[in-house]
Design a protein around this motif. Structure first.
Motif, PDB file in Angstrom:
ATOM      1  N   GLU A 406       0.838  -1.136   0.038  1.00 30.15           N
ATOM      2  CA  GLU A 406       0.016   0.063  -0.045  1.00 30.15           C
ATOM      3  C   GLU A 406       0.792   1.270   0.035  1.00 30.15           C
ATOM      4  OE1 GLU A 406      -3.684   1.804   2.642  1.00 30.15           O
ATOM      5  OE2 GLU A 406      -3.163  -0.208   2.484  1.00 30.15           O
ATOM      6  N   VAL A 447      -9.051   2.974   4.484  1.00 30.16           N
ATOM      7  CA  VAL A 447      -7.445   3.315   4.808  1.00 30.16           C
ATOM      8  C   VAL A 447      -6.885   3.601   3.373  1.00 30.16           C
ATOM      9  CG1 VAL A 447      -5.561   2.836   5.977  1.00 30.16           C
ATOM     10  CG2 VAL A 447      -7.355   2.466   6.986  1.00 30.16           C
ATOM     11  N   TRP A 448      -7.022   2.870   2.440  1.00 27.80           N
ATOM     12  CA  TRP A 448      -6.190   3.086   1.410  1.00 27.80           C
ATOM     13  C   TRP A 448      -6.946   4.235   0.386  1.00 27.80           C
ATOM     14  CZ3 TRP A 448      -3.769  -1.586  -0.868  1.00 27.80           C
ATOM     15  CH2 TRP A 448      -2.850  -1.304  -2.045  1.00 27.80           C
ATOM     16  N   LEU A 528     -11.047  -3.616  10.602  1.00 29.38           N
ATOM     17  CA  LEU A 528      -9.846  -3.788  11.451  1.00 29.38           C
ATOM     18  C   LEU A 528     -10.511  -4.382  12.725  1.00 29.38           C
ATOM     19  CD1 LEU A 528      -9.027  -2.147   8.659  1.00 29.38           C
ATOM     20  CD2 LEU A 528      -7.473  -0.764  10.427  1.00 29.38           C
ATOM     21  N   LYS A 551      -2.576  -7.391   7.774  1.00 27.16           N
ATOM     22  CA  LYS A 551      -1.930  -6.028   7.673  1.00 27.16           C
ATOM     23  C   LYS A 551      -1.823  -5.317   9.086  1.00 27.16           C
ATOM     24  CE  LYS A 551      -2.199  -3.539   4.241  1.00 27.16           C
ATOM     25  NZ  LYS A 551      -2.763  -2.669   3.127  1.00 27.16           N
ATOM     26  N   TYR A 553      -1.767  -1.764  11.100  1.00 29.48           N
ATOM     27  CA  TYR A 553      -1.884  -0.319  10.884  1.00 29.48           C
ATOM     28  C   TYR A 553      -1.590   0.792  11.992  1.00 29.48           C
ATOM     29  CZ  TYR A 553      -5.001  -1.771   6.724  1.00 29.48           C
ATOM     30  OH  TYR A 553      -5.499  -2.302   5.611  1.00 29.48           O
ATOM     31  N   TYR A 555      -1.799   4.088  13.445  1.00 31.12           N
ATOM     32  CA  TYR A 555      -2.668   5.556  13.521  1.00 31.12           C
ATOM     33  C   TYR A 555      -1.792   6.521  14.274  1.00 31.12           C
ATOM     34  CZ  TYR A 555      -6.604   2.857  11.379  1.00 31.12           C
ATOM     35  OH  TYR A 555      -7.305   2.139  10.742  1.00 31.12           O
ATOM     36  N   ILE A 565      -1.834   7.655   8.931  1.00 27.96           N
ATOM     37  CA  ILE A 565      -1.858   6.042   8.834  1.00 27.96           C
ATOM     38  C   ILE A 565      -0.757   5.520   7.925  1.00 27.96           C
ATOM     39  CG2 ILE A 565      -3.308   4.190   8.603  1.00 27.96           C
ATOM     40  CD1 ILE A 565      -5.738   6.192   8.830  1.00 27.96           C
ATOM     41  N   GLU A 566      -0.062   4.384   8.434  1.00 30.06           N
ATOM     42  CA  GLU A 566       0.828   3.516   7.827  1.00 30.06           C
ATOM     43  C   GLU A 566       0.683   2.320   7.859  1.00 30.06           C
ATOM     44  OE1 GLU A 566       3.179   3.320   4.945  1.00 30.06           O
ATOM     45  OE2 GLU A 566       3.231   5.316   5.642  1.00 30.06           O
ATOM     46  N   THR A 567       0.895   1.287   7.079  1.00 37.54           N
ATOM     47  CA  THR A 567       0.551   0.024   7.000  1.00 37.54           C
ATOM     48  C   THR A 567       1.680  -0.793   6.534  1.00 37.54           C
ATOM     49  OG1 THR A 567      -0.982  -1.817   6.568  1.00 37.54           O
ATOM     50  CG2 THR A 567      -0.757  -0.031   4.966  1.00 37.54           C
TER      51      THR A 567
END
Length: 710
Positions: A406, A447-448, A528, A551, A553, A555, A565-567
């Motif tokens: 992502e 999120v994406w 999630l 995955k 995530y 926050y 947000i990173e994943t």
């Protein structure tokens, strides 16, 4: 000579008499009540039971109530510009002491025709002299700590007559390579977002979109629930690309295989639906254009192949053209387009849908190629981009765990900027875009793609605001510059690993953190679940129990409604067990196994072959068992069960020397699947797991059944 003076005095005398009547408790309705039953919108609503529409329904027992803050507004669309002579406010106990009555012809530019700072509630009958289509109560100061609340909001006067080319007429004008979209004769570049929230939230959310420069939203379906969205859009100077869904919609991943060469019933049904809702909404100033179908020409590859695929695509496009003709016959004031997922659909439009006014395409990573495709195709109609933004799941490379990598928040932000710049790079042909996506979901797709994930603003929200309005001020989200996992491909189930992240806030705000897991690549779930962790900046995180690729995530929130947000993906594996696996390769039997079905057979020996990609699966019933023959009586001190998603909630571990008389050495009724590591000691030739209650509606399924001696 006195008569003219007397005649001039009569209106003044009448006005004094009317003003005297205003002091009474009941309005004197000499004019027509214009507002009852008309579309009403508001800045907010206290709840579902107090909508804006309740103030214009003619029922004094229902009411609109706003949020508990200032300012707030309530407005009604009279349907056409009217001469307005009176406004009646029937307040509930939560009234305004200071407010204005405003009118407008476009729901954007307002003129104040009445103002007070000393109102006392109750029933207020206000004599006004005004002309406009929209009438608004704009409250600036409440009494008490509640919101604003009206039993009834009545506007009276002389009704106007809508004209065919009145407000809301959209045209595609110009010549080859020099087109433009106009609304009421004014150039209109589509500065849009695709619309995701429930229609019931439109009145509350449209002001935000208007404030950041959005002038268009796009939908995929139009039906009897659409009017509140159109009303809210129009009230905020926003237009709607009103879609009609056709099967197979949604591109390569969607279904609904319709045979357009033979299925006359489906086509007749859909054509009637399209005609019905075009008729219903054609005069609504919220409509910008009609959009027939979404990604169906590409999506047909899931249904057909070869010559039949080609025939179906032609038949579908001809039906789109038939729908365009039908729409034009009903509505001469709004153009018609059709969206697909690739410019490879445009040759079909060119050949078989001549009645489309313009083309449309959804394009993400390849949006900057659309201009060249248009030039190479020799097309003679302009286009809009109906979905674009950062690269999608289907366009990015896989990471080390074999799942799509992502983009980061910064890459997503840059994706919107790049897409918009490529639209602007084709002036006179590309008439704008609806970027994807204005939604509030906080799931995998939210999120994406959402610029407001879970209702919180992302870097992408601020990028869109700058693109559309030029605004750069305000507090912005935390930025996660990096995120690294100490283990990525071999995280033990239920174990811990370390996450390090470089996070900063441009405004120096304190940052708080949460984490979540998504299991889409295990079971297709979109939502999630919370992840357990400790620390800040460097985190110790507990892995899920279920094996496979997850995955994670991260926050980062600033306390001002912004989030970064990173994943990253991680592969959860069974915890290593020291010692010798006595069961590996040994003879294995079971009460039942699945011999048929997708991926079958799932035989007993697949649970003792040492391969975590193979599994045993039982019939869908209780009880079931799986047993291994160790060849001779042997001592063991550990058992590991590696469950597939169909796990055993209640089971026993049993041993035997003759496979007839069994001794239980372990029992549980609370297993939650994943990898069960059991410090179990026993001695025997046969060891079995005896399941008495399944954890799902399926059977029991084990990737591995290990019996260990250290």
């Amino acid at each position: 000579m006195d008569r003219p003076s007397l005649l001039r005095a009569v209106p003044a005398l009448v006005a004094l008499l009317v003003l005297g009547l205003l002091a009474g408790p009941s309005p004197a309705h000499a004019a027509t009540l214009l507002s009852q039953g008309r579309p009403a919108t508001a800045s907010s609503s206290e709840g579902a039971g107090t909508p804006a529409s309740a103030a214009v329904d003619g029922d004094p027992g229902t009411r609109w109530a706003s949020a508990w803050s200032d300012p707030q507004w309530l407005q009604v669309d009279l349907g056409a510009s009217a001469d307005i002579s009176q406004v009646t406010l029937n307040w509930e106990a939560a009234y305004a002491t200071a407010y204005e009555i405003q009118v407008s012809d476009n729901a954007s530019t307002w003129q104040t025709v009445y103002s007070t700072t000393t109102a006392t509630g109750g029933i207020q009958n206000l004599a006004v002299t005004a002309h406009g289509r929209y009438v608004r109560l704009y409250g600036t100061h409440r009494v008490g700590g509640y919101g604003y609340s009206l039993w009834e909001f009545q506007v009276s006067g002389t009704p106007g007559t809508p004209t065919q080319d009145g407000p809301g007429v959209t045209r595609v004008t110009g010549t080859q390579g020099n087109w433009q979209l106009t609304v009421d004769g004014i150039p209109w570049t589509v500065k849009g977002l695709t619309w995701g929230p429930p229609v019931g939230e439109a009145a509350a959310r449209m002001p935000e979109l208007h404030a950041i420069g959005v002038n268009t939203v796009r939908t995929w379906g139009t039906d009897g629930t659409t009017q509140p969205l159109l009303d809210a859009a129009a009230a905020n100077g926003i237009k709607v690309i009103s879609g009609f869904w056709l099967q197979p919609g949604g591109g390569p991943g969607s279904g609904g295989c319709i045979d357009y060469t033979t299925d006359a019933n489906y086509k007749n049904t859909m054509l009637a639906e399209i005609q019905k809702w075009v008729t219903a909404y054609k005069a609504h100033r919220g409509v910008l254009m009609w959009n027939v179908g979404n990604e169906s020409i590409l999506g047909m590859q899931n249904c057909y192949s070869g010559t039949q695929l080609e025939q179906e695509r032609i038949a579908y496009t001809r039906f789109v053209d038939q729908a365009a003709q039908a729409i034009h016959a009903i509505d001469t004031t709004h153009p018609v387009t059709s969206t697909d997922a690739w410019t490879g659909a445009w040759p079909y439009y060119k050949a078989y849908a001549p009645n489309l006014d313009l083309y449309a395409v959804n394009s993400y990573a390849h949006v900057c190629q659309v201009k060249q495709d248009w030039l190479a195709g020799g097309y003679t109609k302009p286009y809009i981009i109906t979905e674009t933004g950062p690269a999608g799941e289907w366009e990015v490379p896989n990471d080390v765990n074999g799942v799509p990598a992502e983009p980061t928040d910064q890459q997503k932000r840059d994706g919107y900027v790049n897409a918009w710049n490529c639209v602007l790079a084709h002036p006179g042909v590309a008439l704008g875009a609806t970027l994807f996506h204005y939604g509030t979901e906080g799931d995998f797709g939210g999120v994406w793609f959402n610029i407001t994930t879970g209702g919180e603003k992302r870097l992408s929200w601020y990028a869109v605001r700058k693109l559309y309005s030029g605004q750069t001020s305000g507090n912005t989200p935390p930025v996660i510059a990096s995120m690294n996992l100490s283990r990525v491909t071999d995280v033990p189930a239920g174990g811990t690993f370390t996450v390090t992240a470089a996070v900063s806030d441009p405004d120096g705000d304190p940052i708080t953190y949460t984490m979540g897991y998504n299991s889409k690549y295990l079971n297709g779930a979109a939502g999630l679940i919370p992840a357990q962790f400790t620390g800040s900046g460097t985190f110790t995180v507990t892995a899920p129990q279920q094996l496979g690729v997850w995955k994670l995530y991260l926050y980062a929130r600033d306390g001002h409604g912004n989030v970064g947000i990173e994943t990253r993906s991680l592969r959860v594996v069974a915890p290593p067990v020291p010692g010798t696996n006595l069961a590996r390769g040994a003879a294995t039997t079971a009460s039942t196994y699945q011999a048929d079905g997708p991926g079958a057979p799932y035989p007993p020996q697949a649970a003792t072959d040492g391969d975590s990609a193979t599994r045993w699966a039982s019939a869908w019933a209780d009880p079931q068992w799986l047993q291994v023959d160790l060849g001779r009586s042997q001592a063991f001190d550990h058992v590991q069960l590696v469950w597939e998603s169909a796990f055993g909630k209640a089971y026993e571990i049993q041993v035997s020397d003759d496979a007839a008389n069994w001794h239980t050495v372990y029992t549980t009724t609370t297993s939650d699947g994943g990898a069960d590591d059991l410090a179990v000691s026993g001695t025997g030739r046969y060891v079995r797991v005896y399941g008495t209650q399944r954890g799902t509606g399926y059977g029991y399924s084990l990737y591995e059944f290990g019996v260990y001696r250290s």
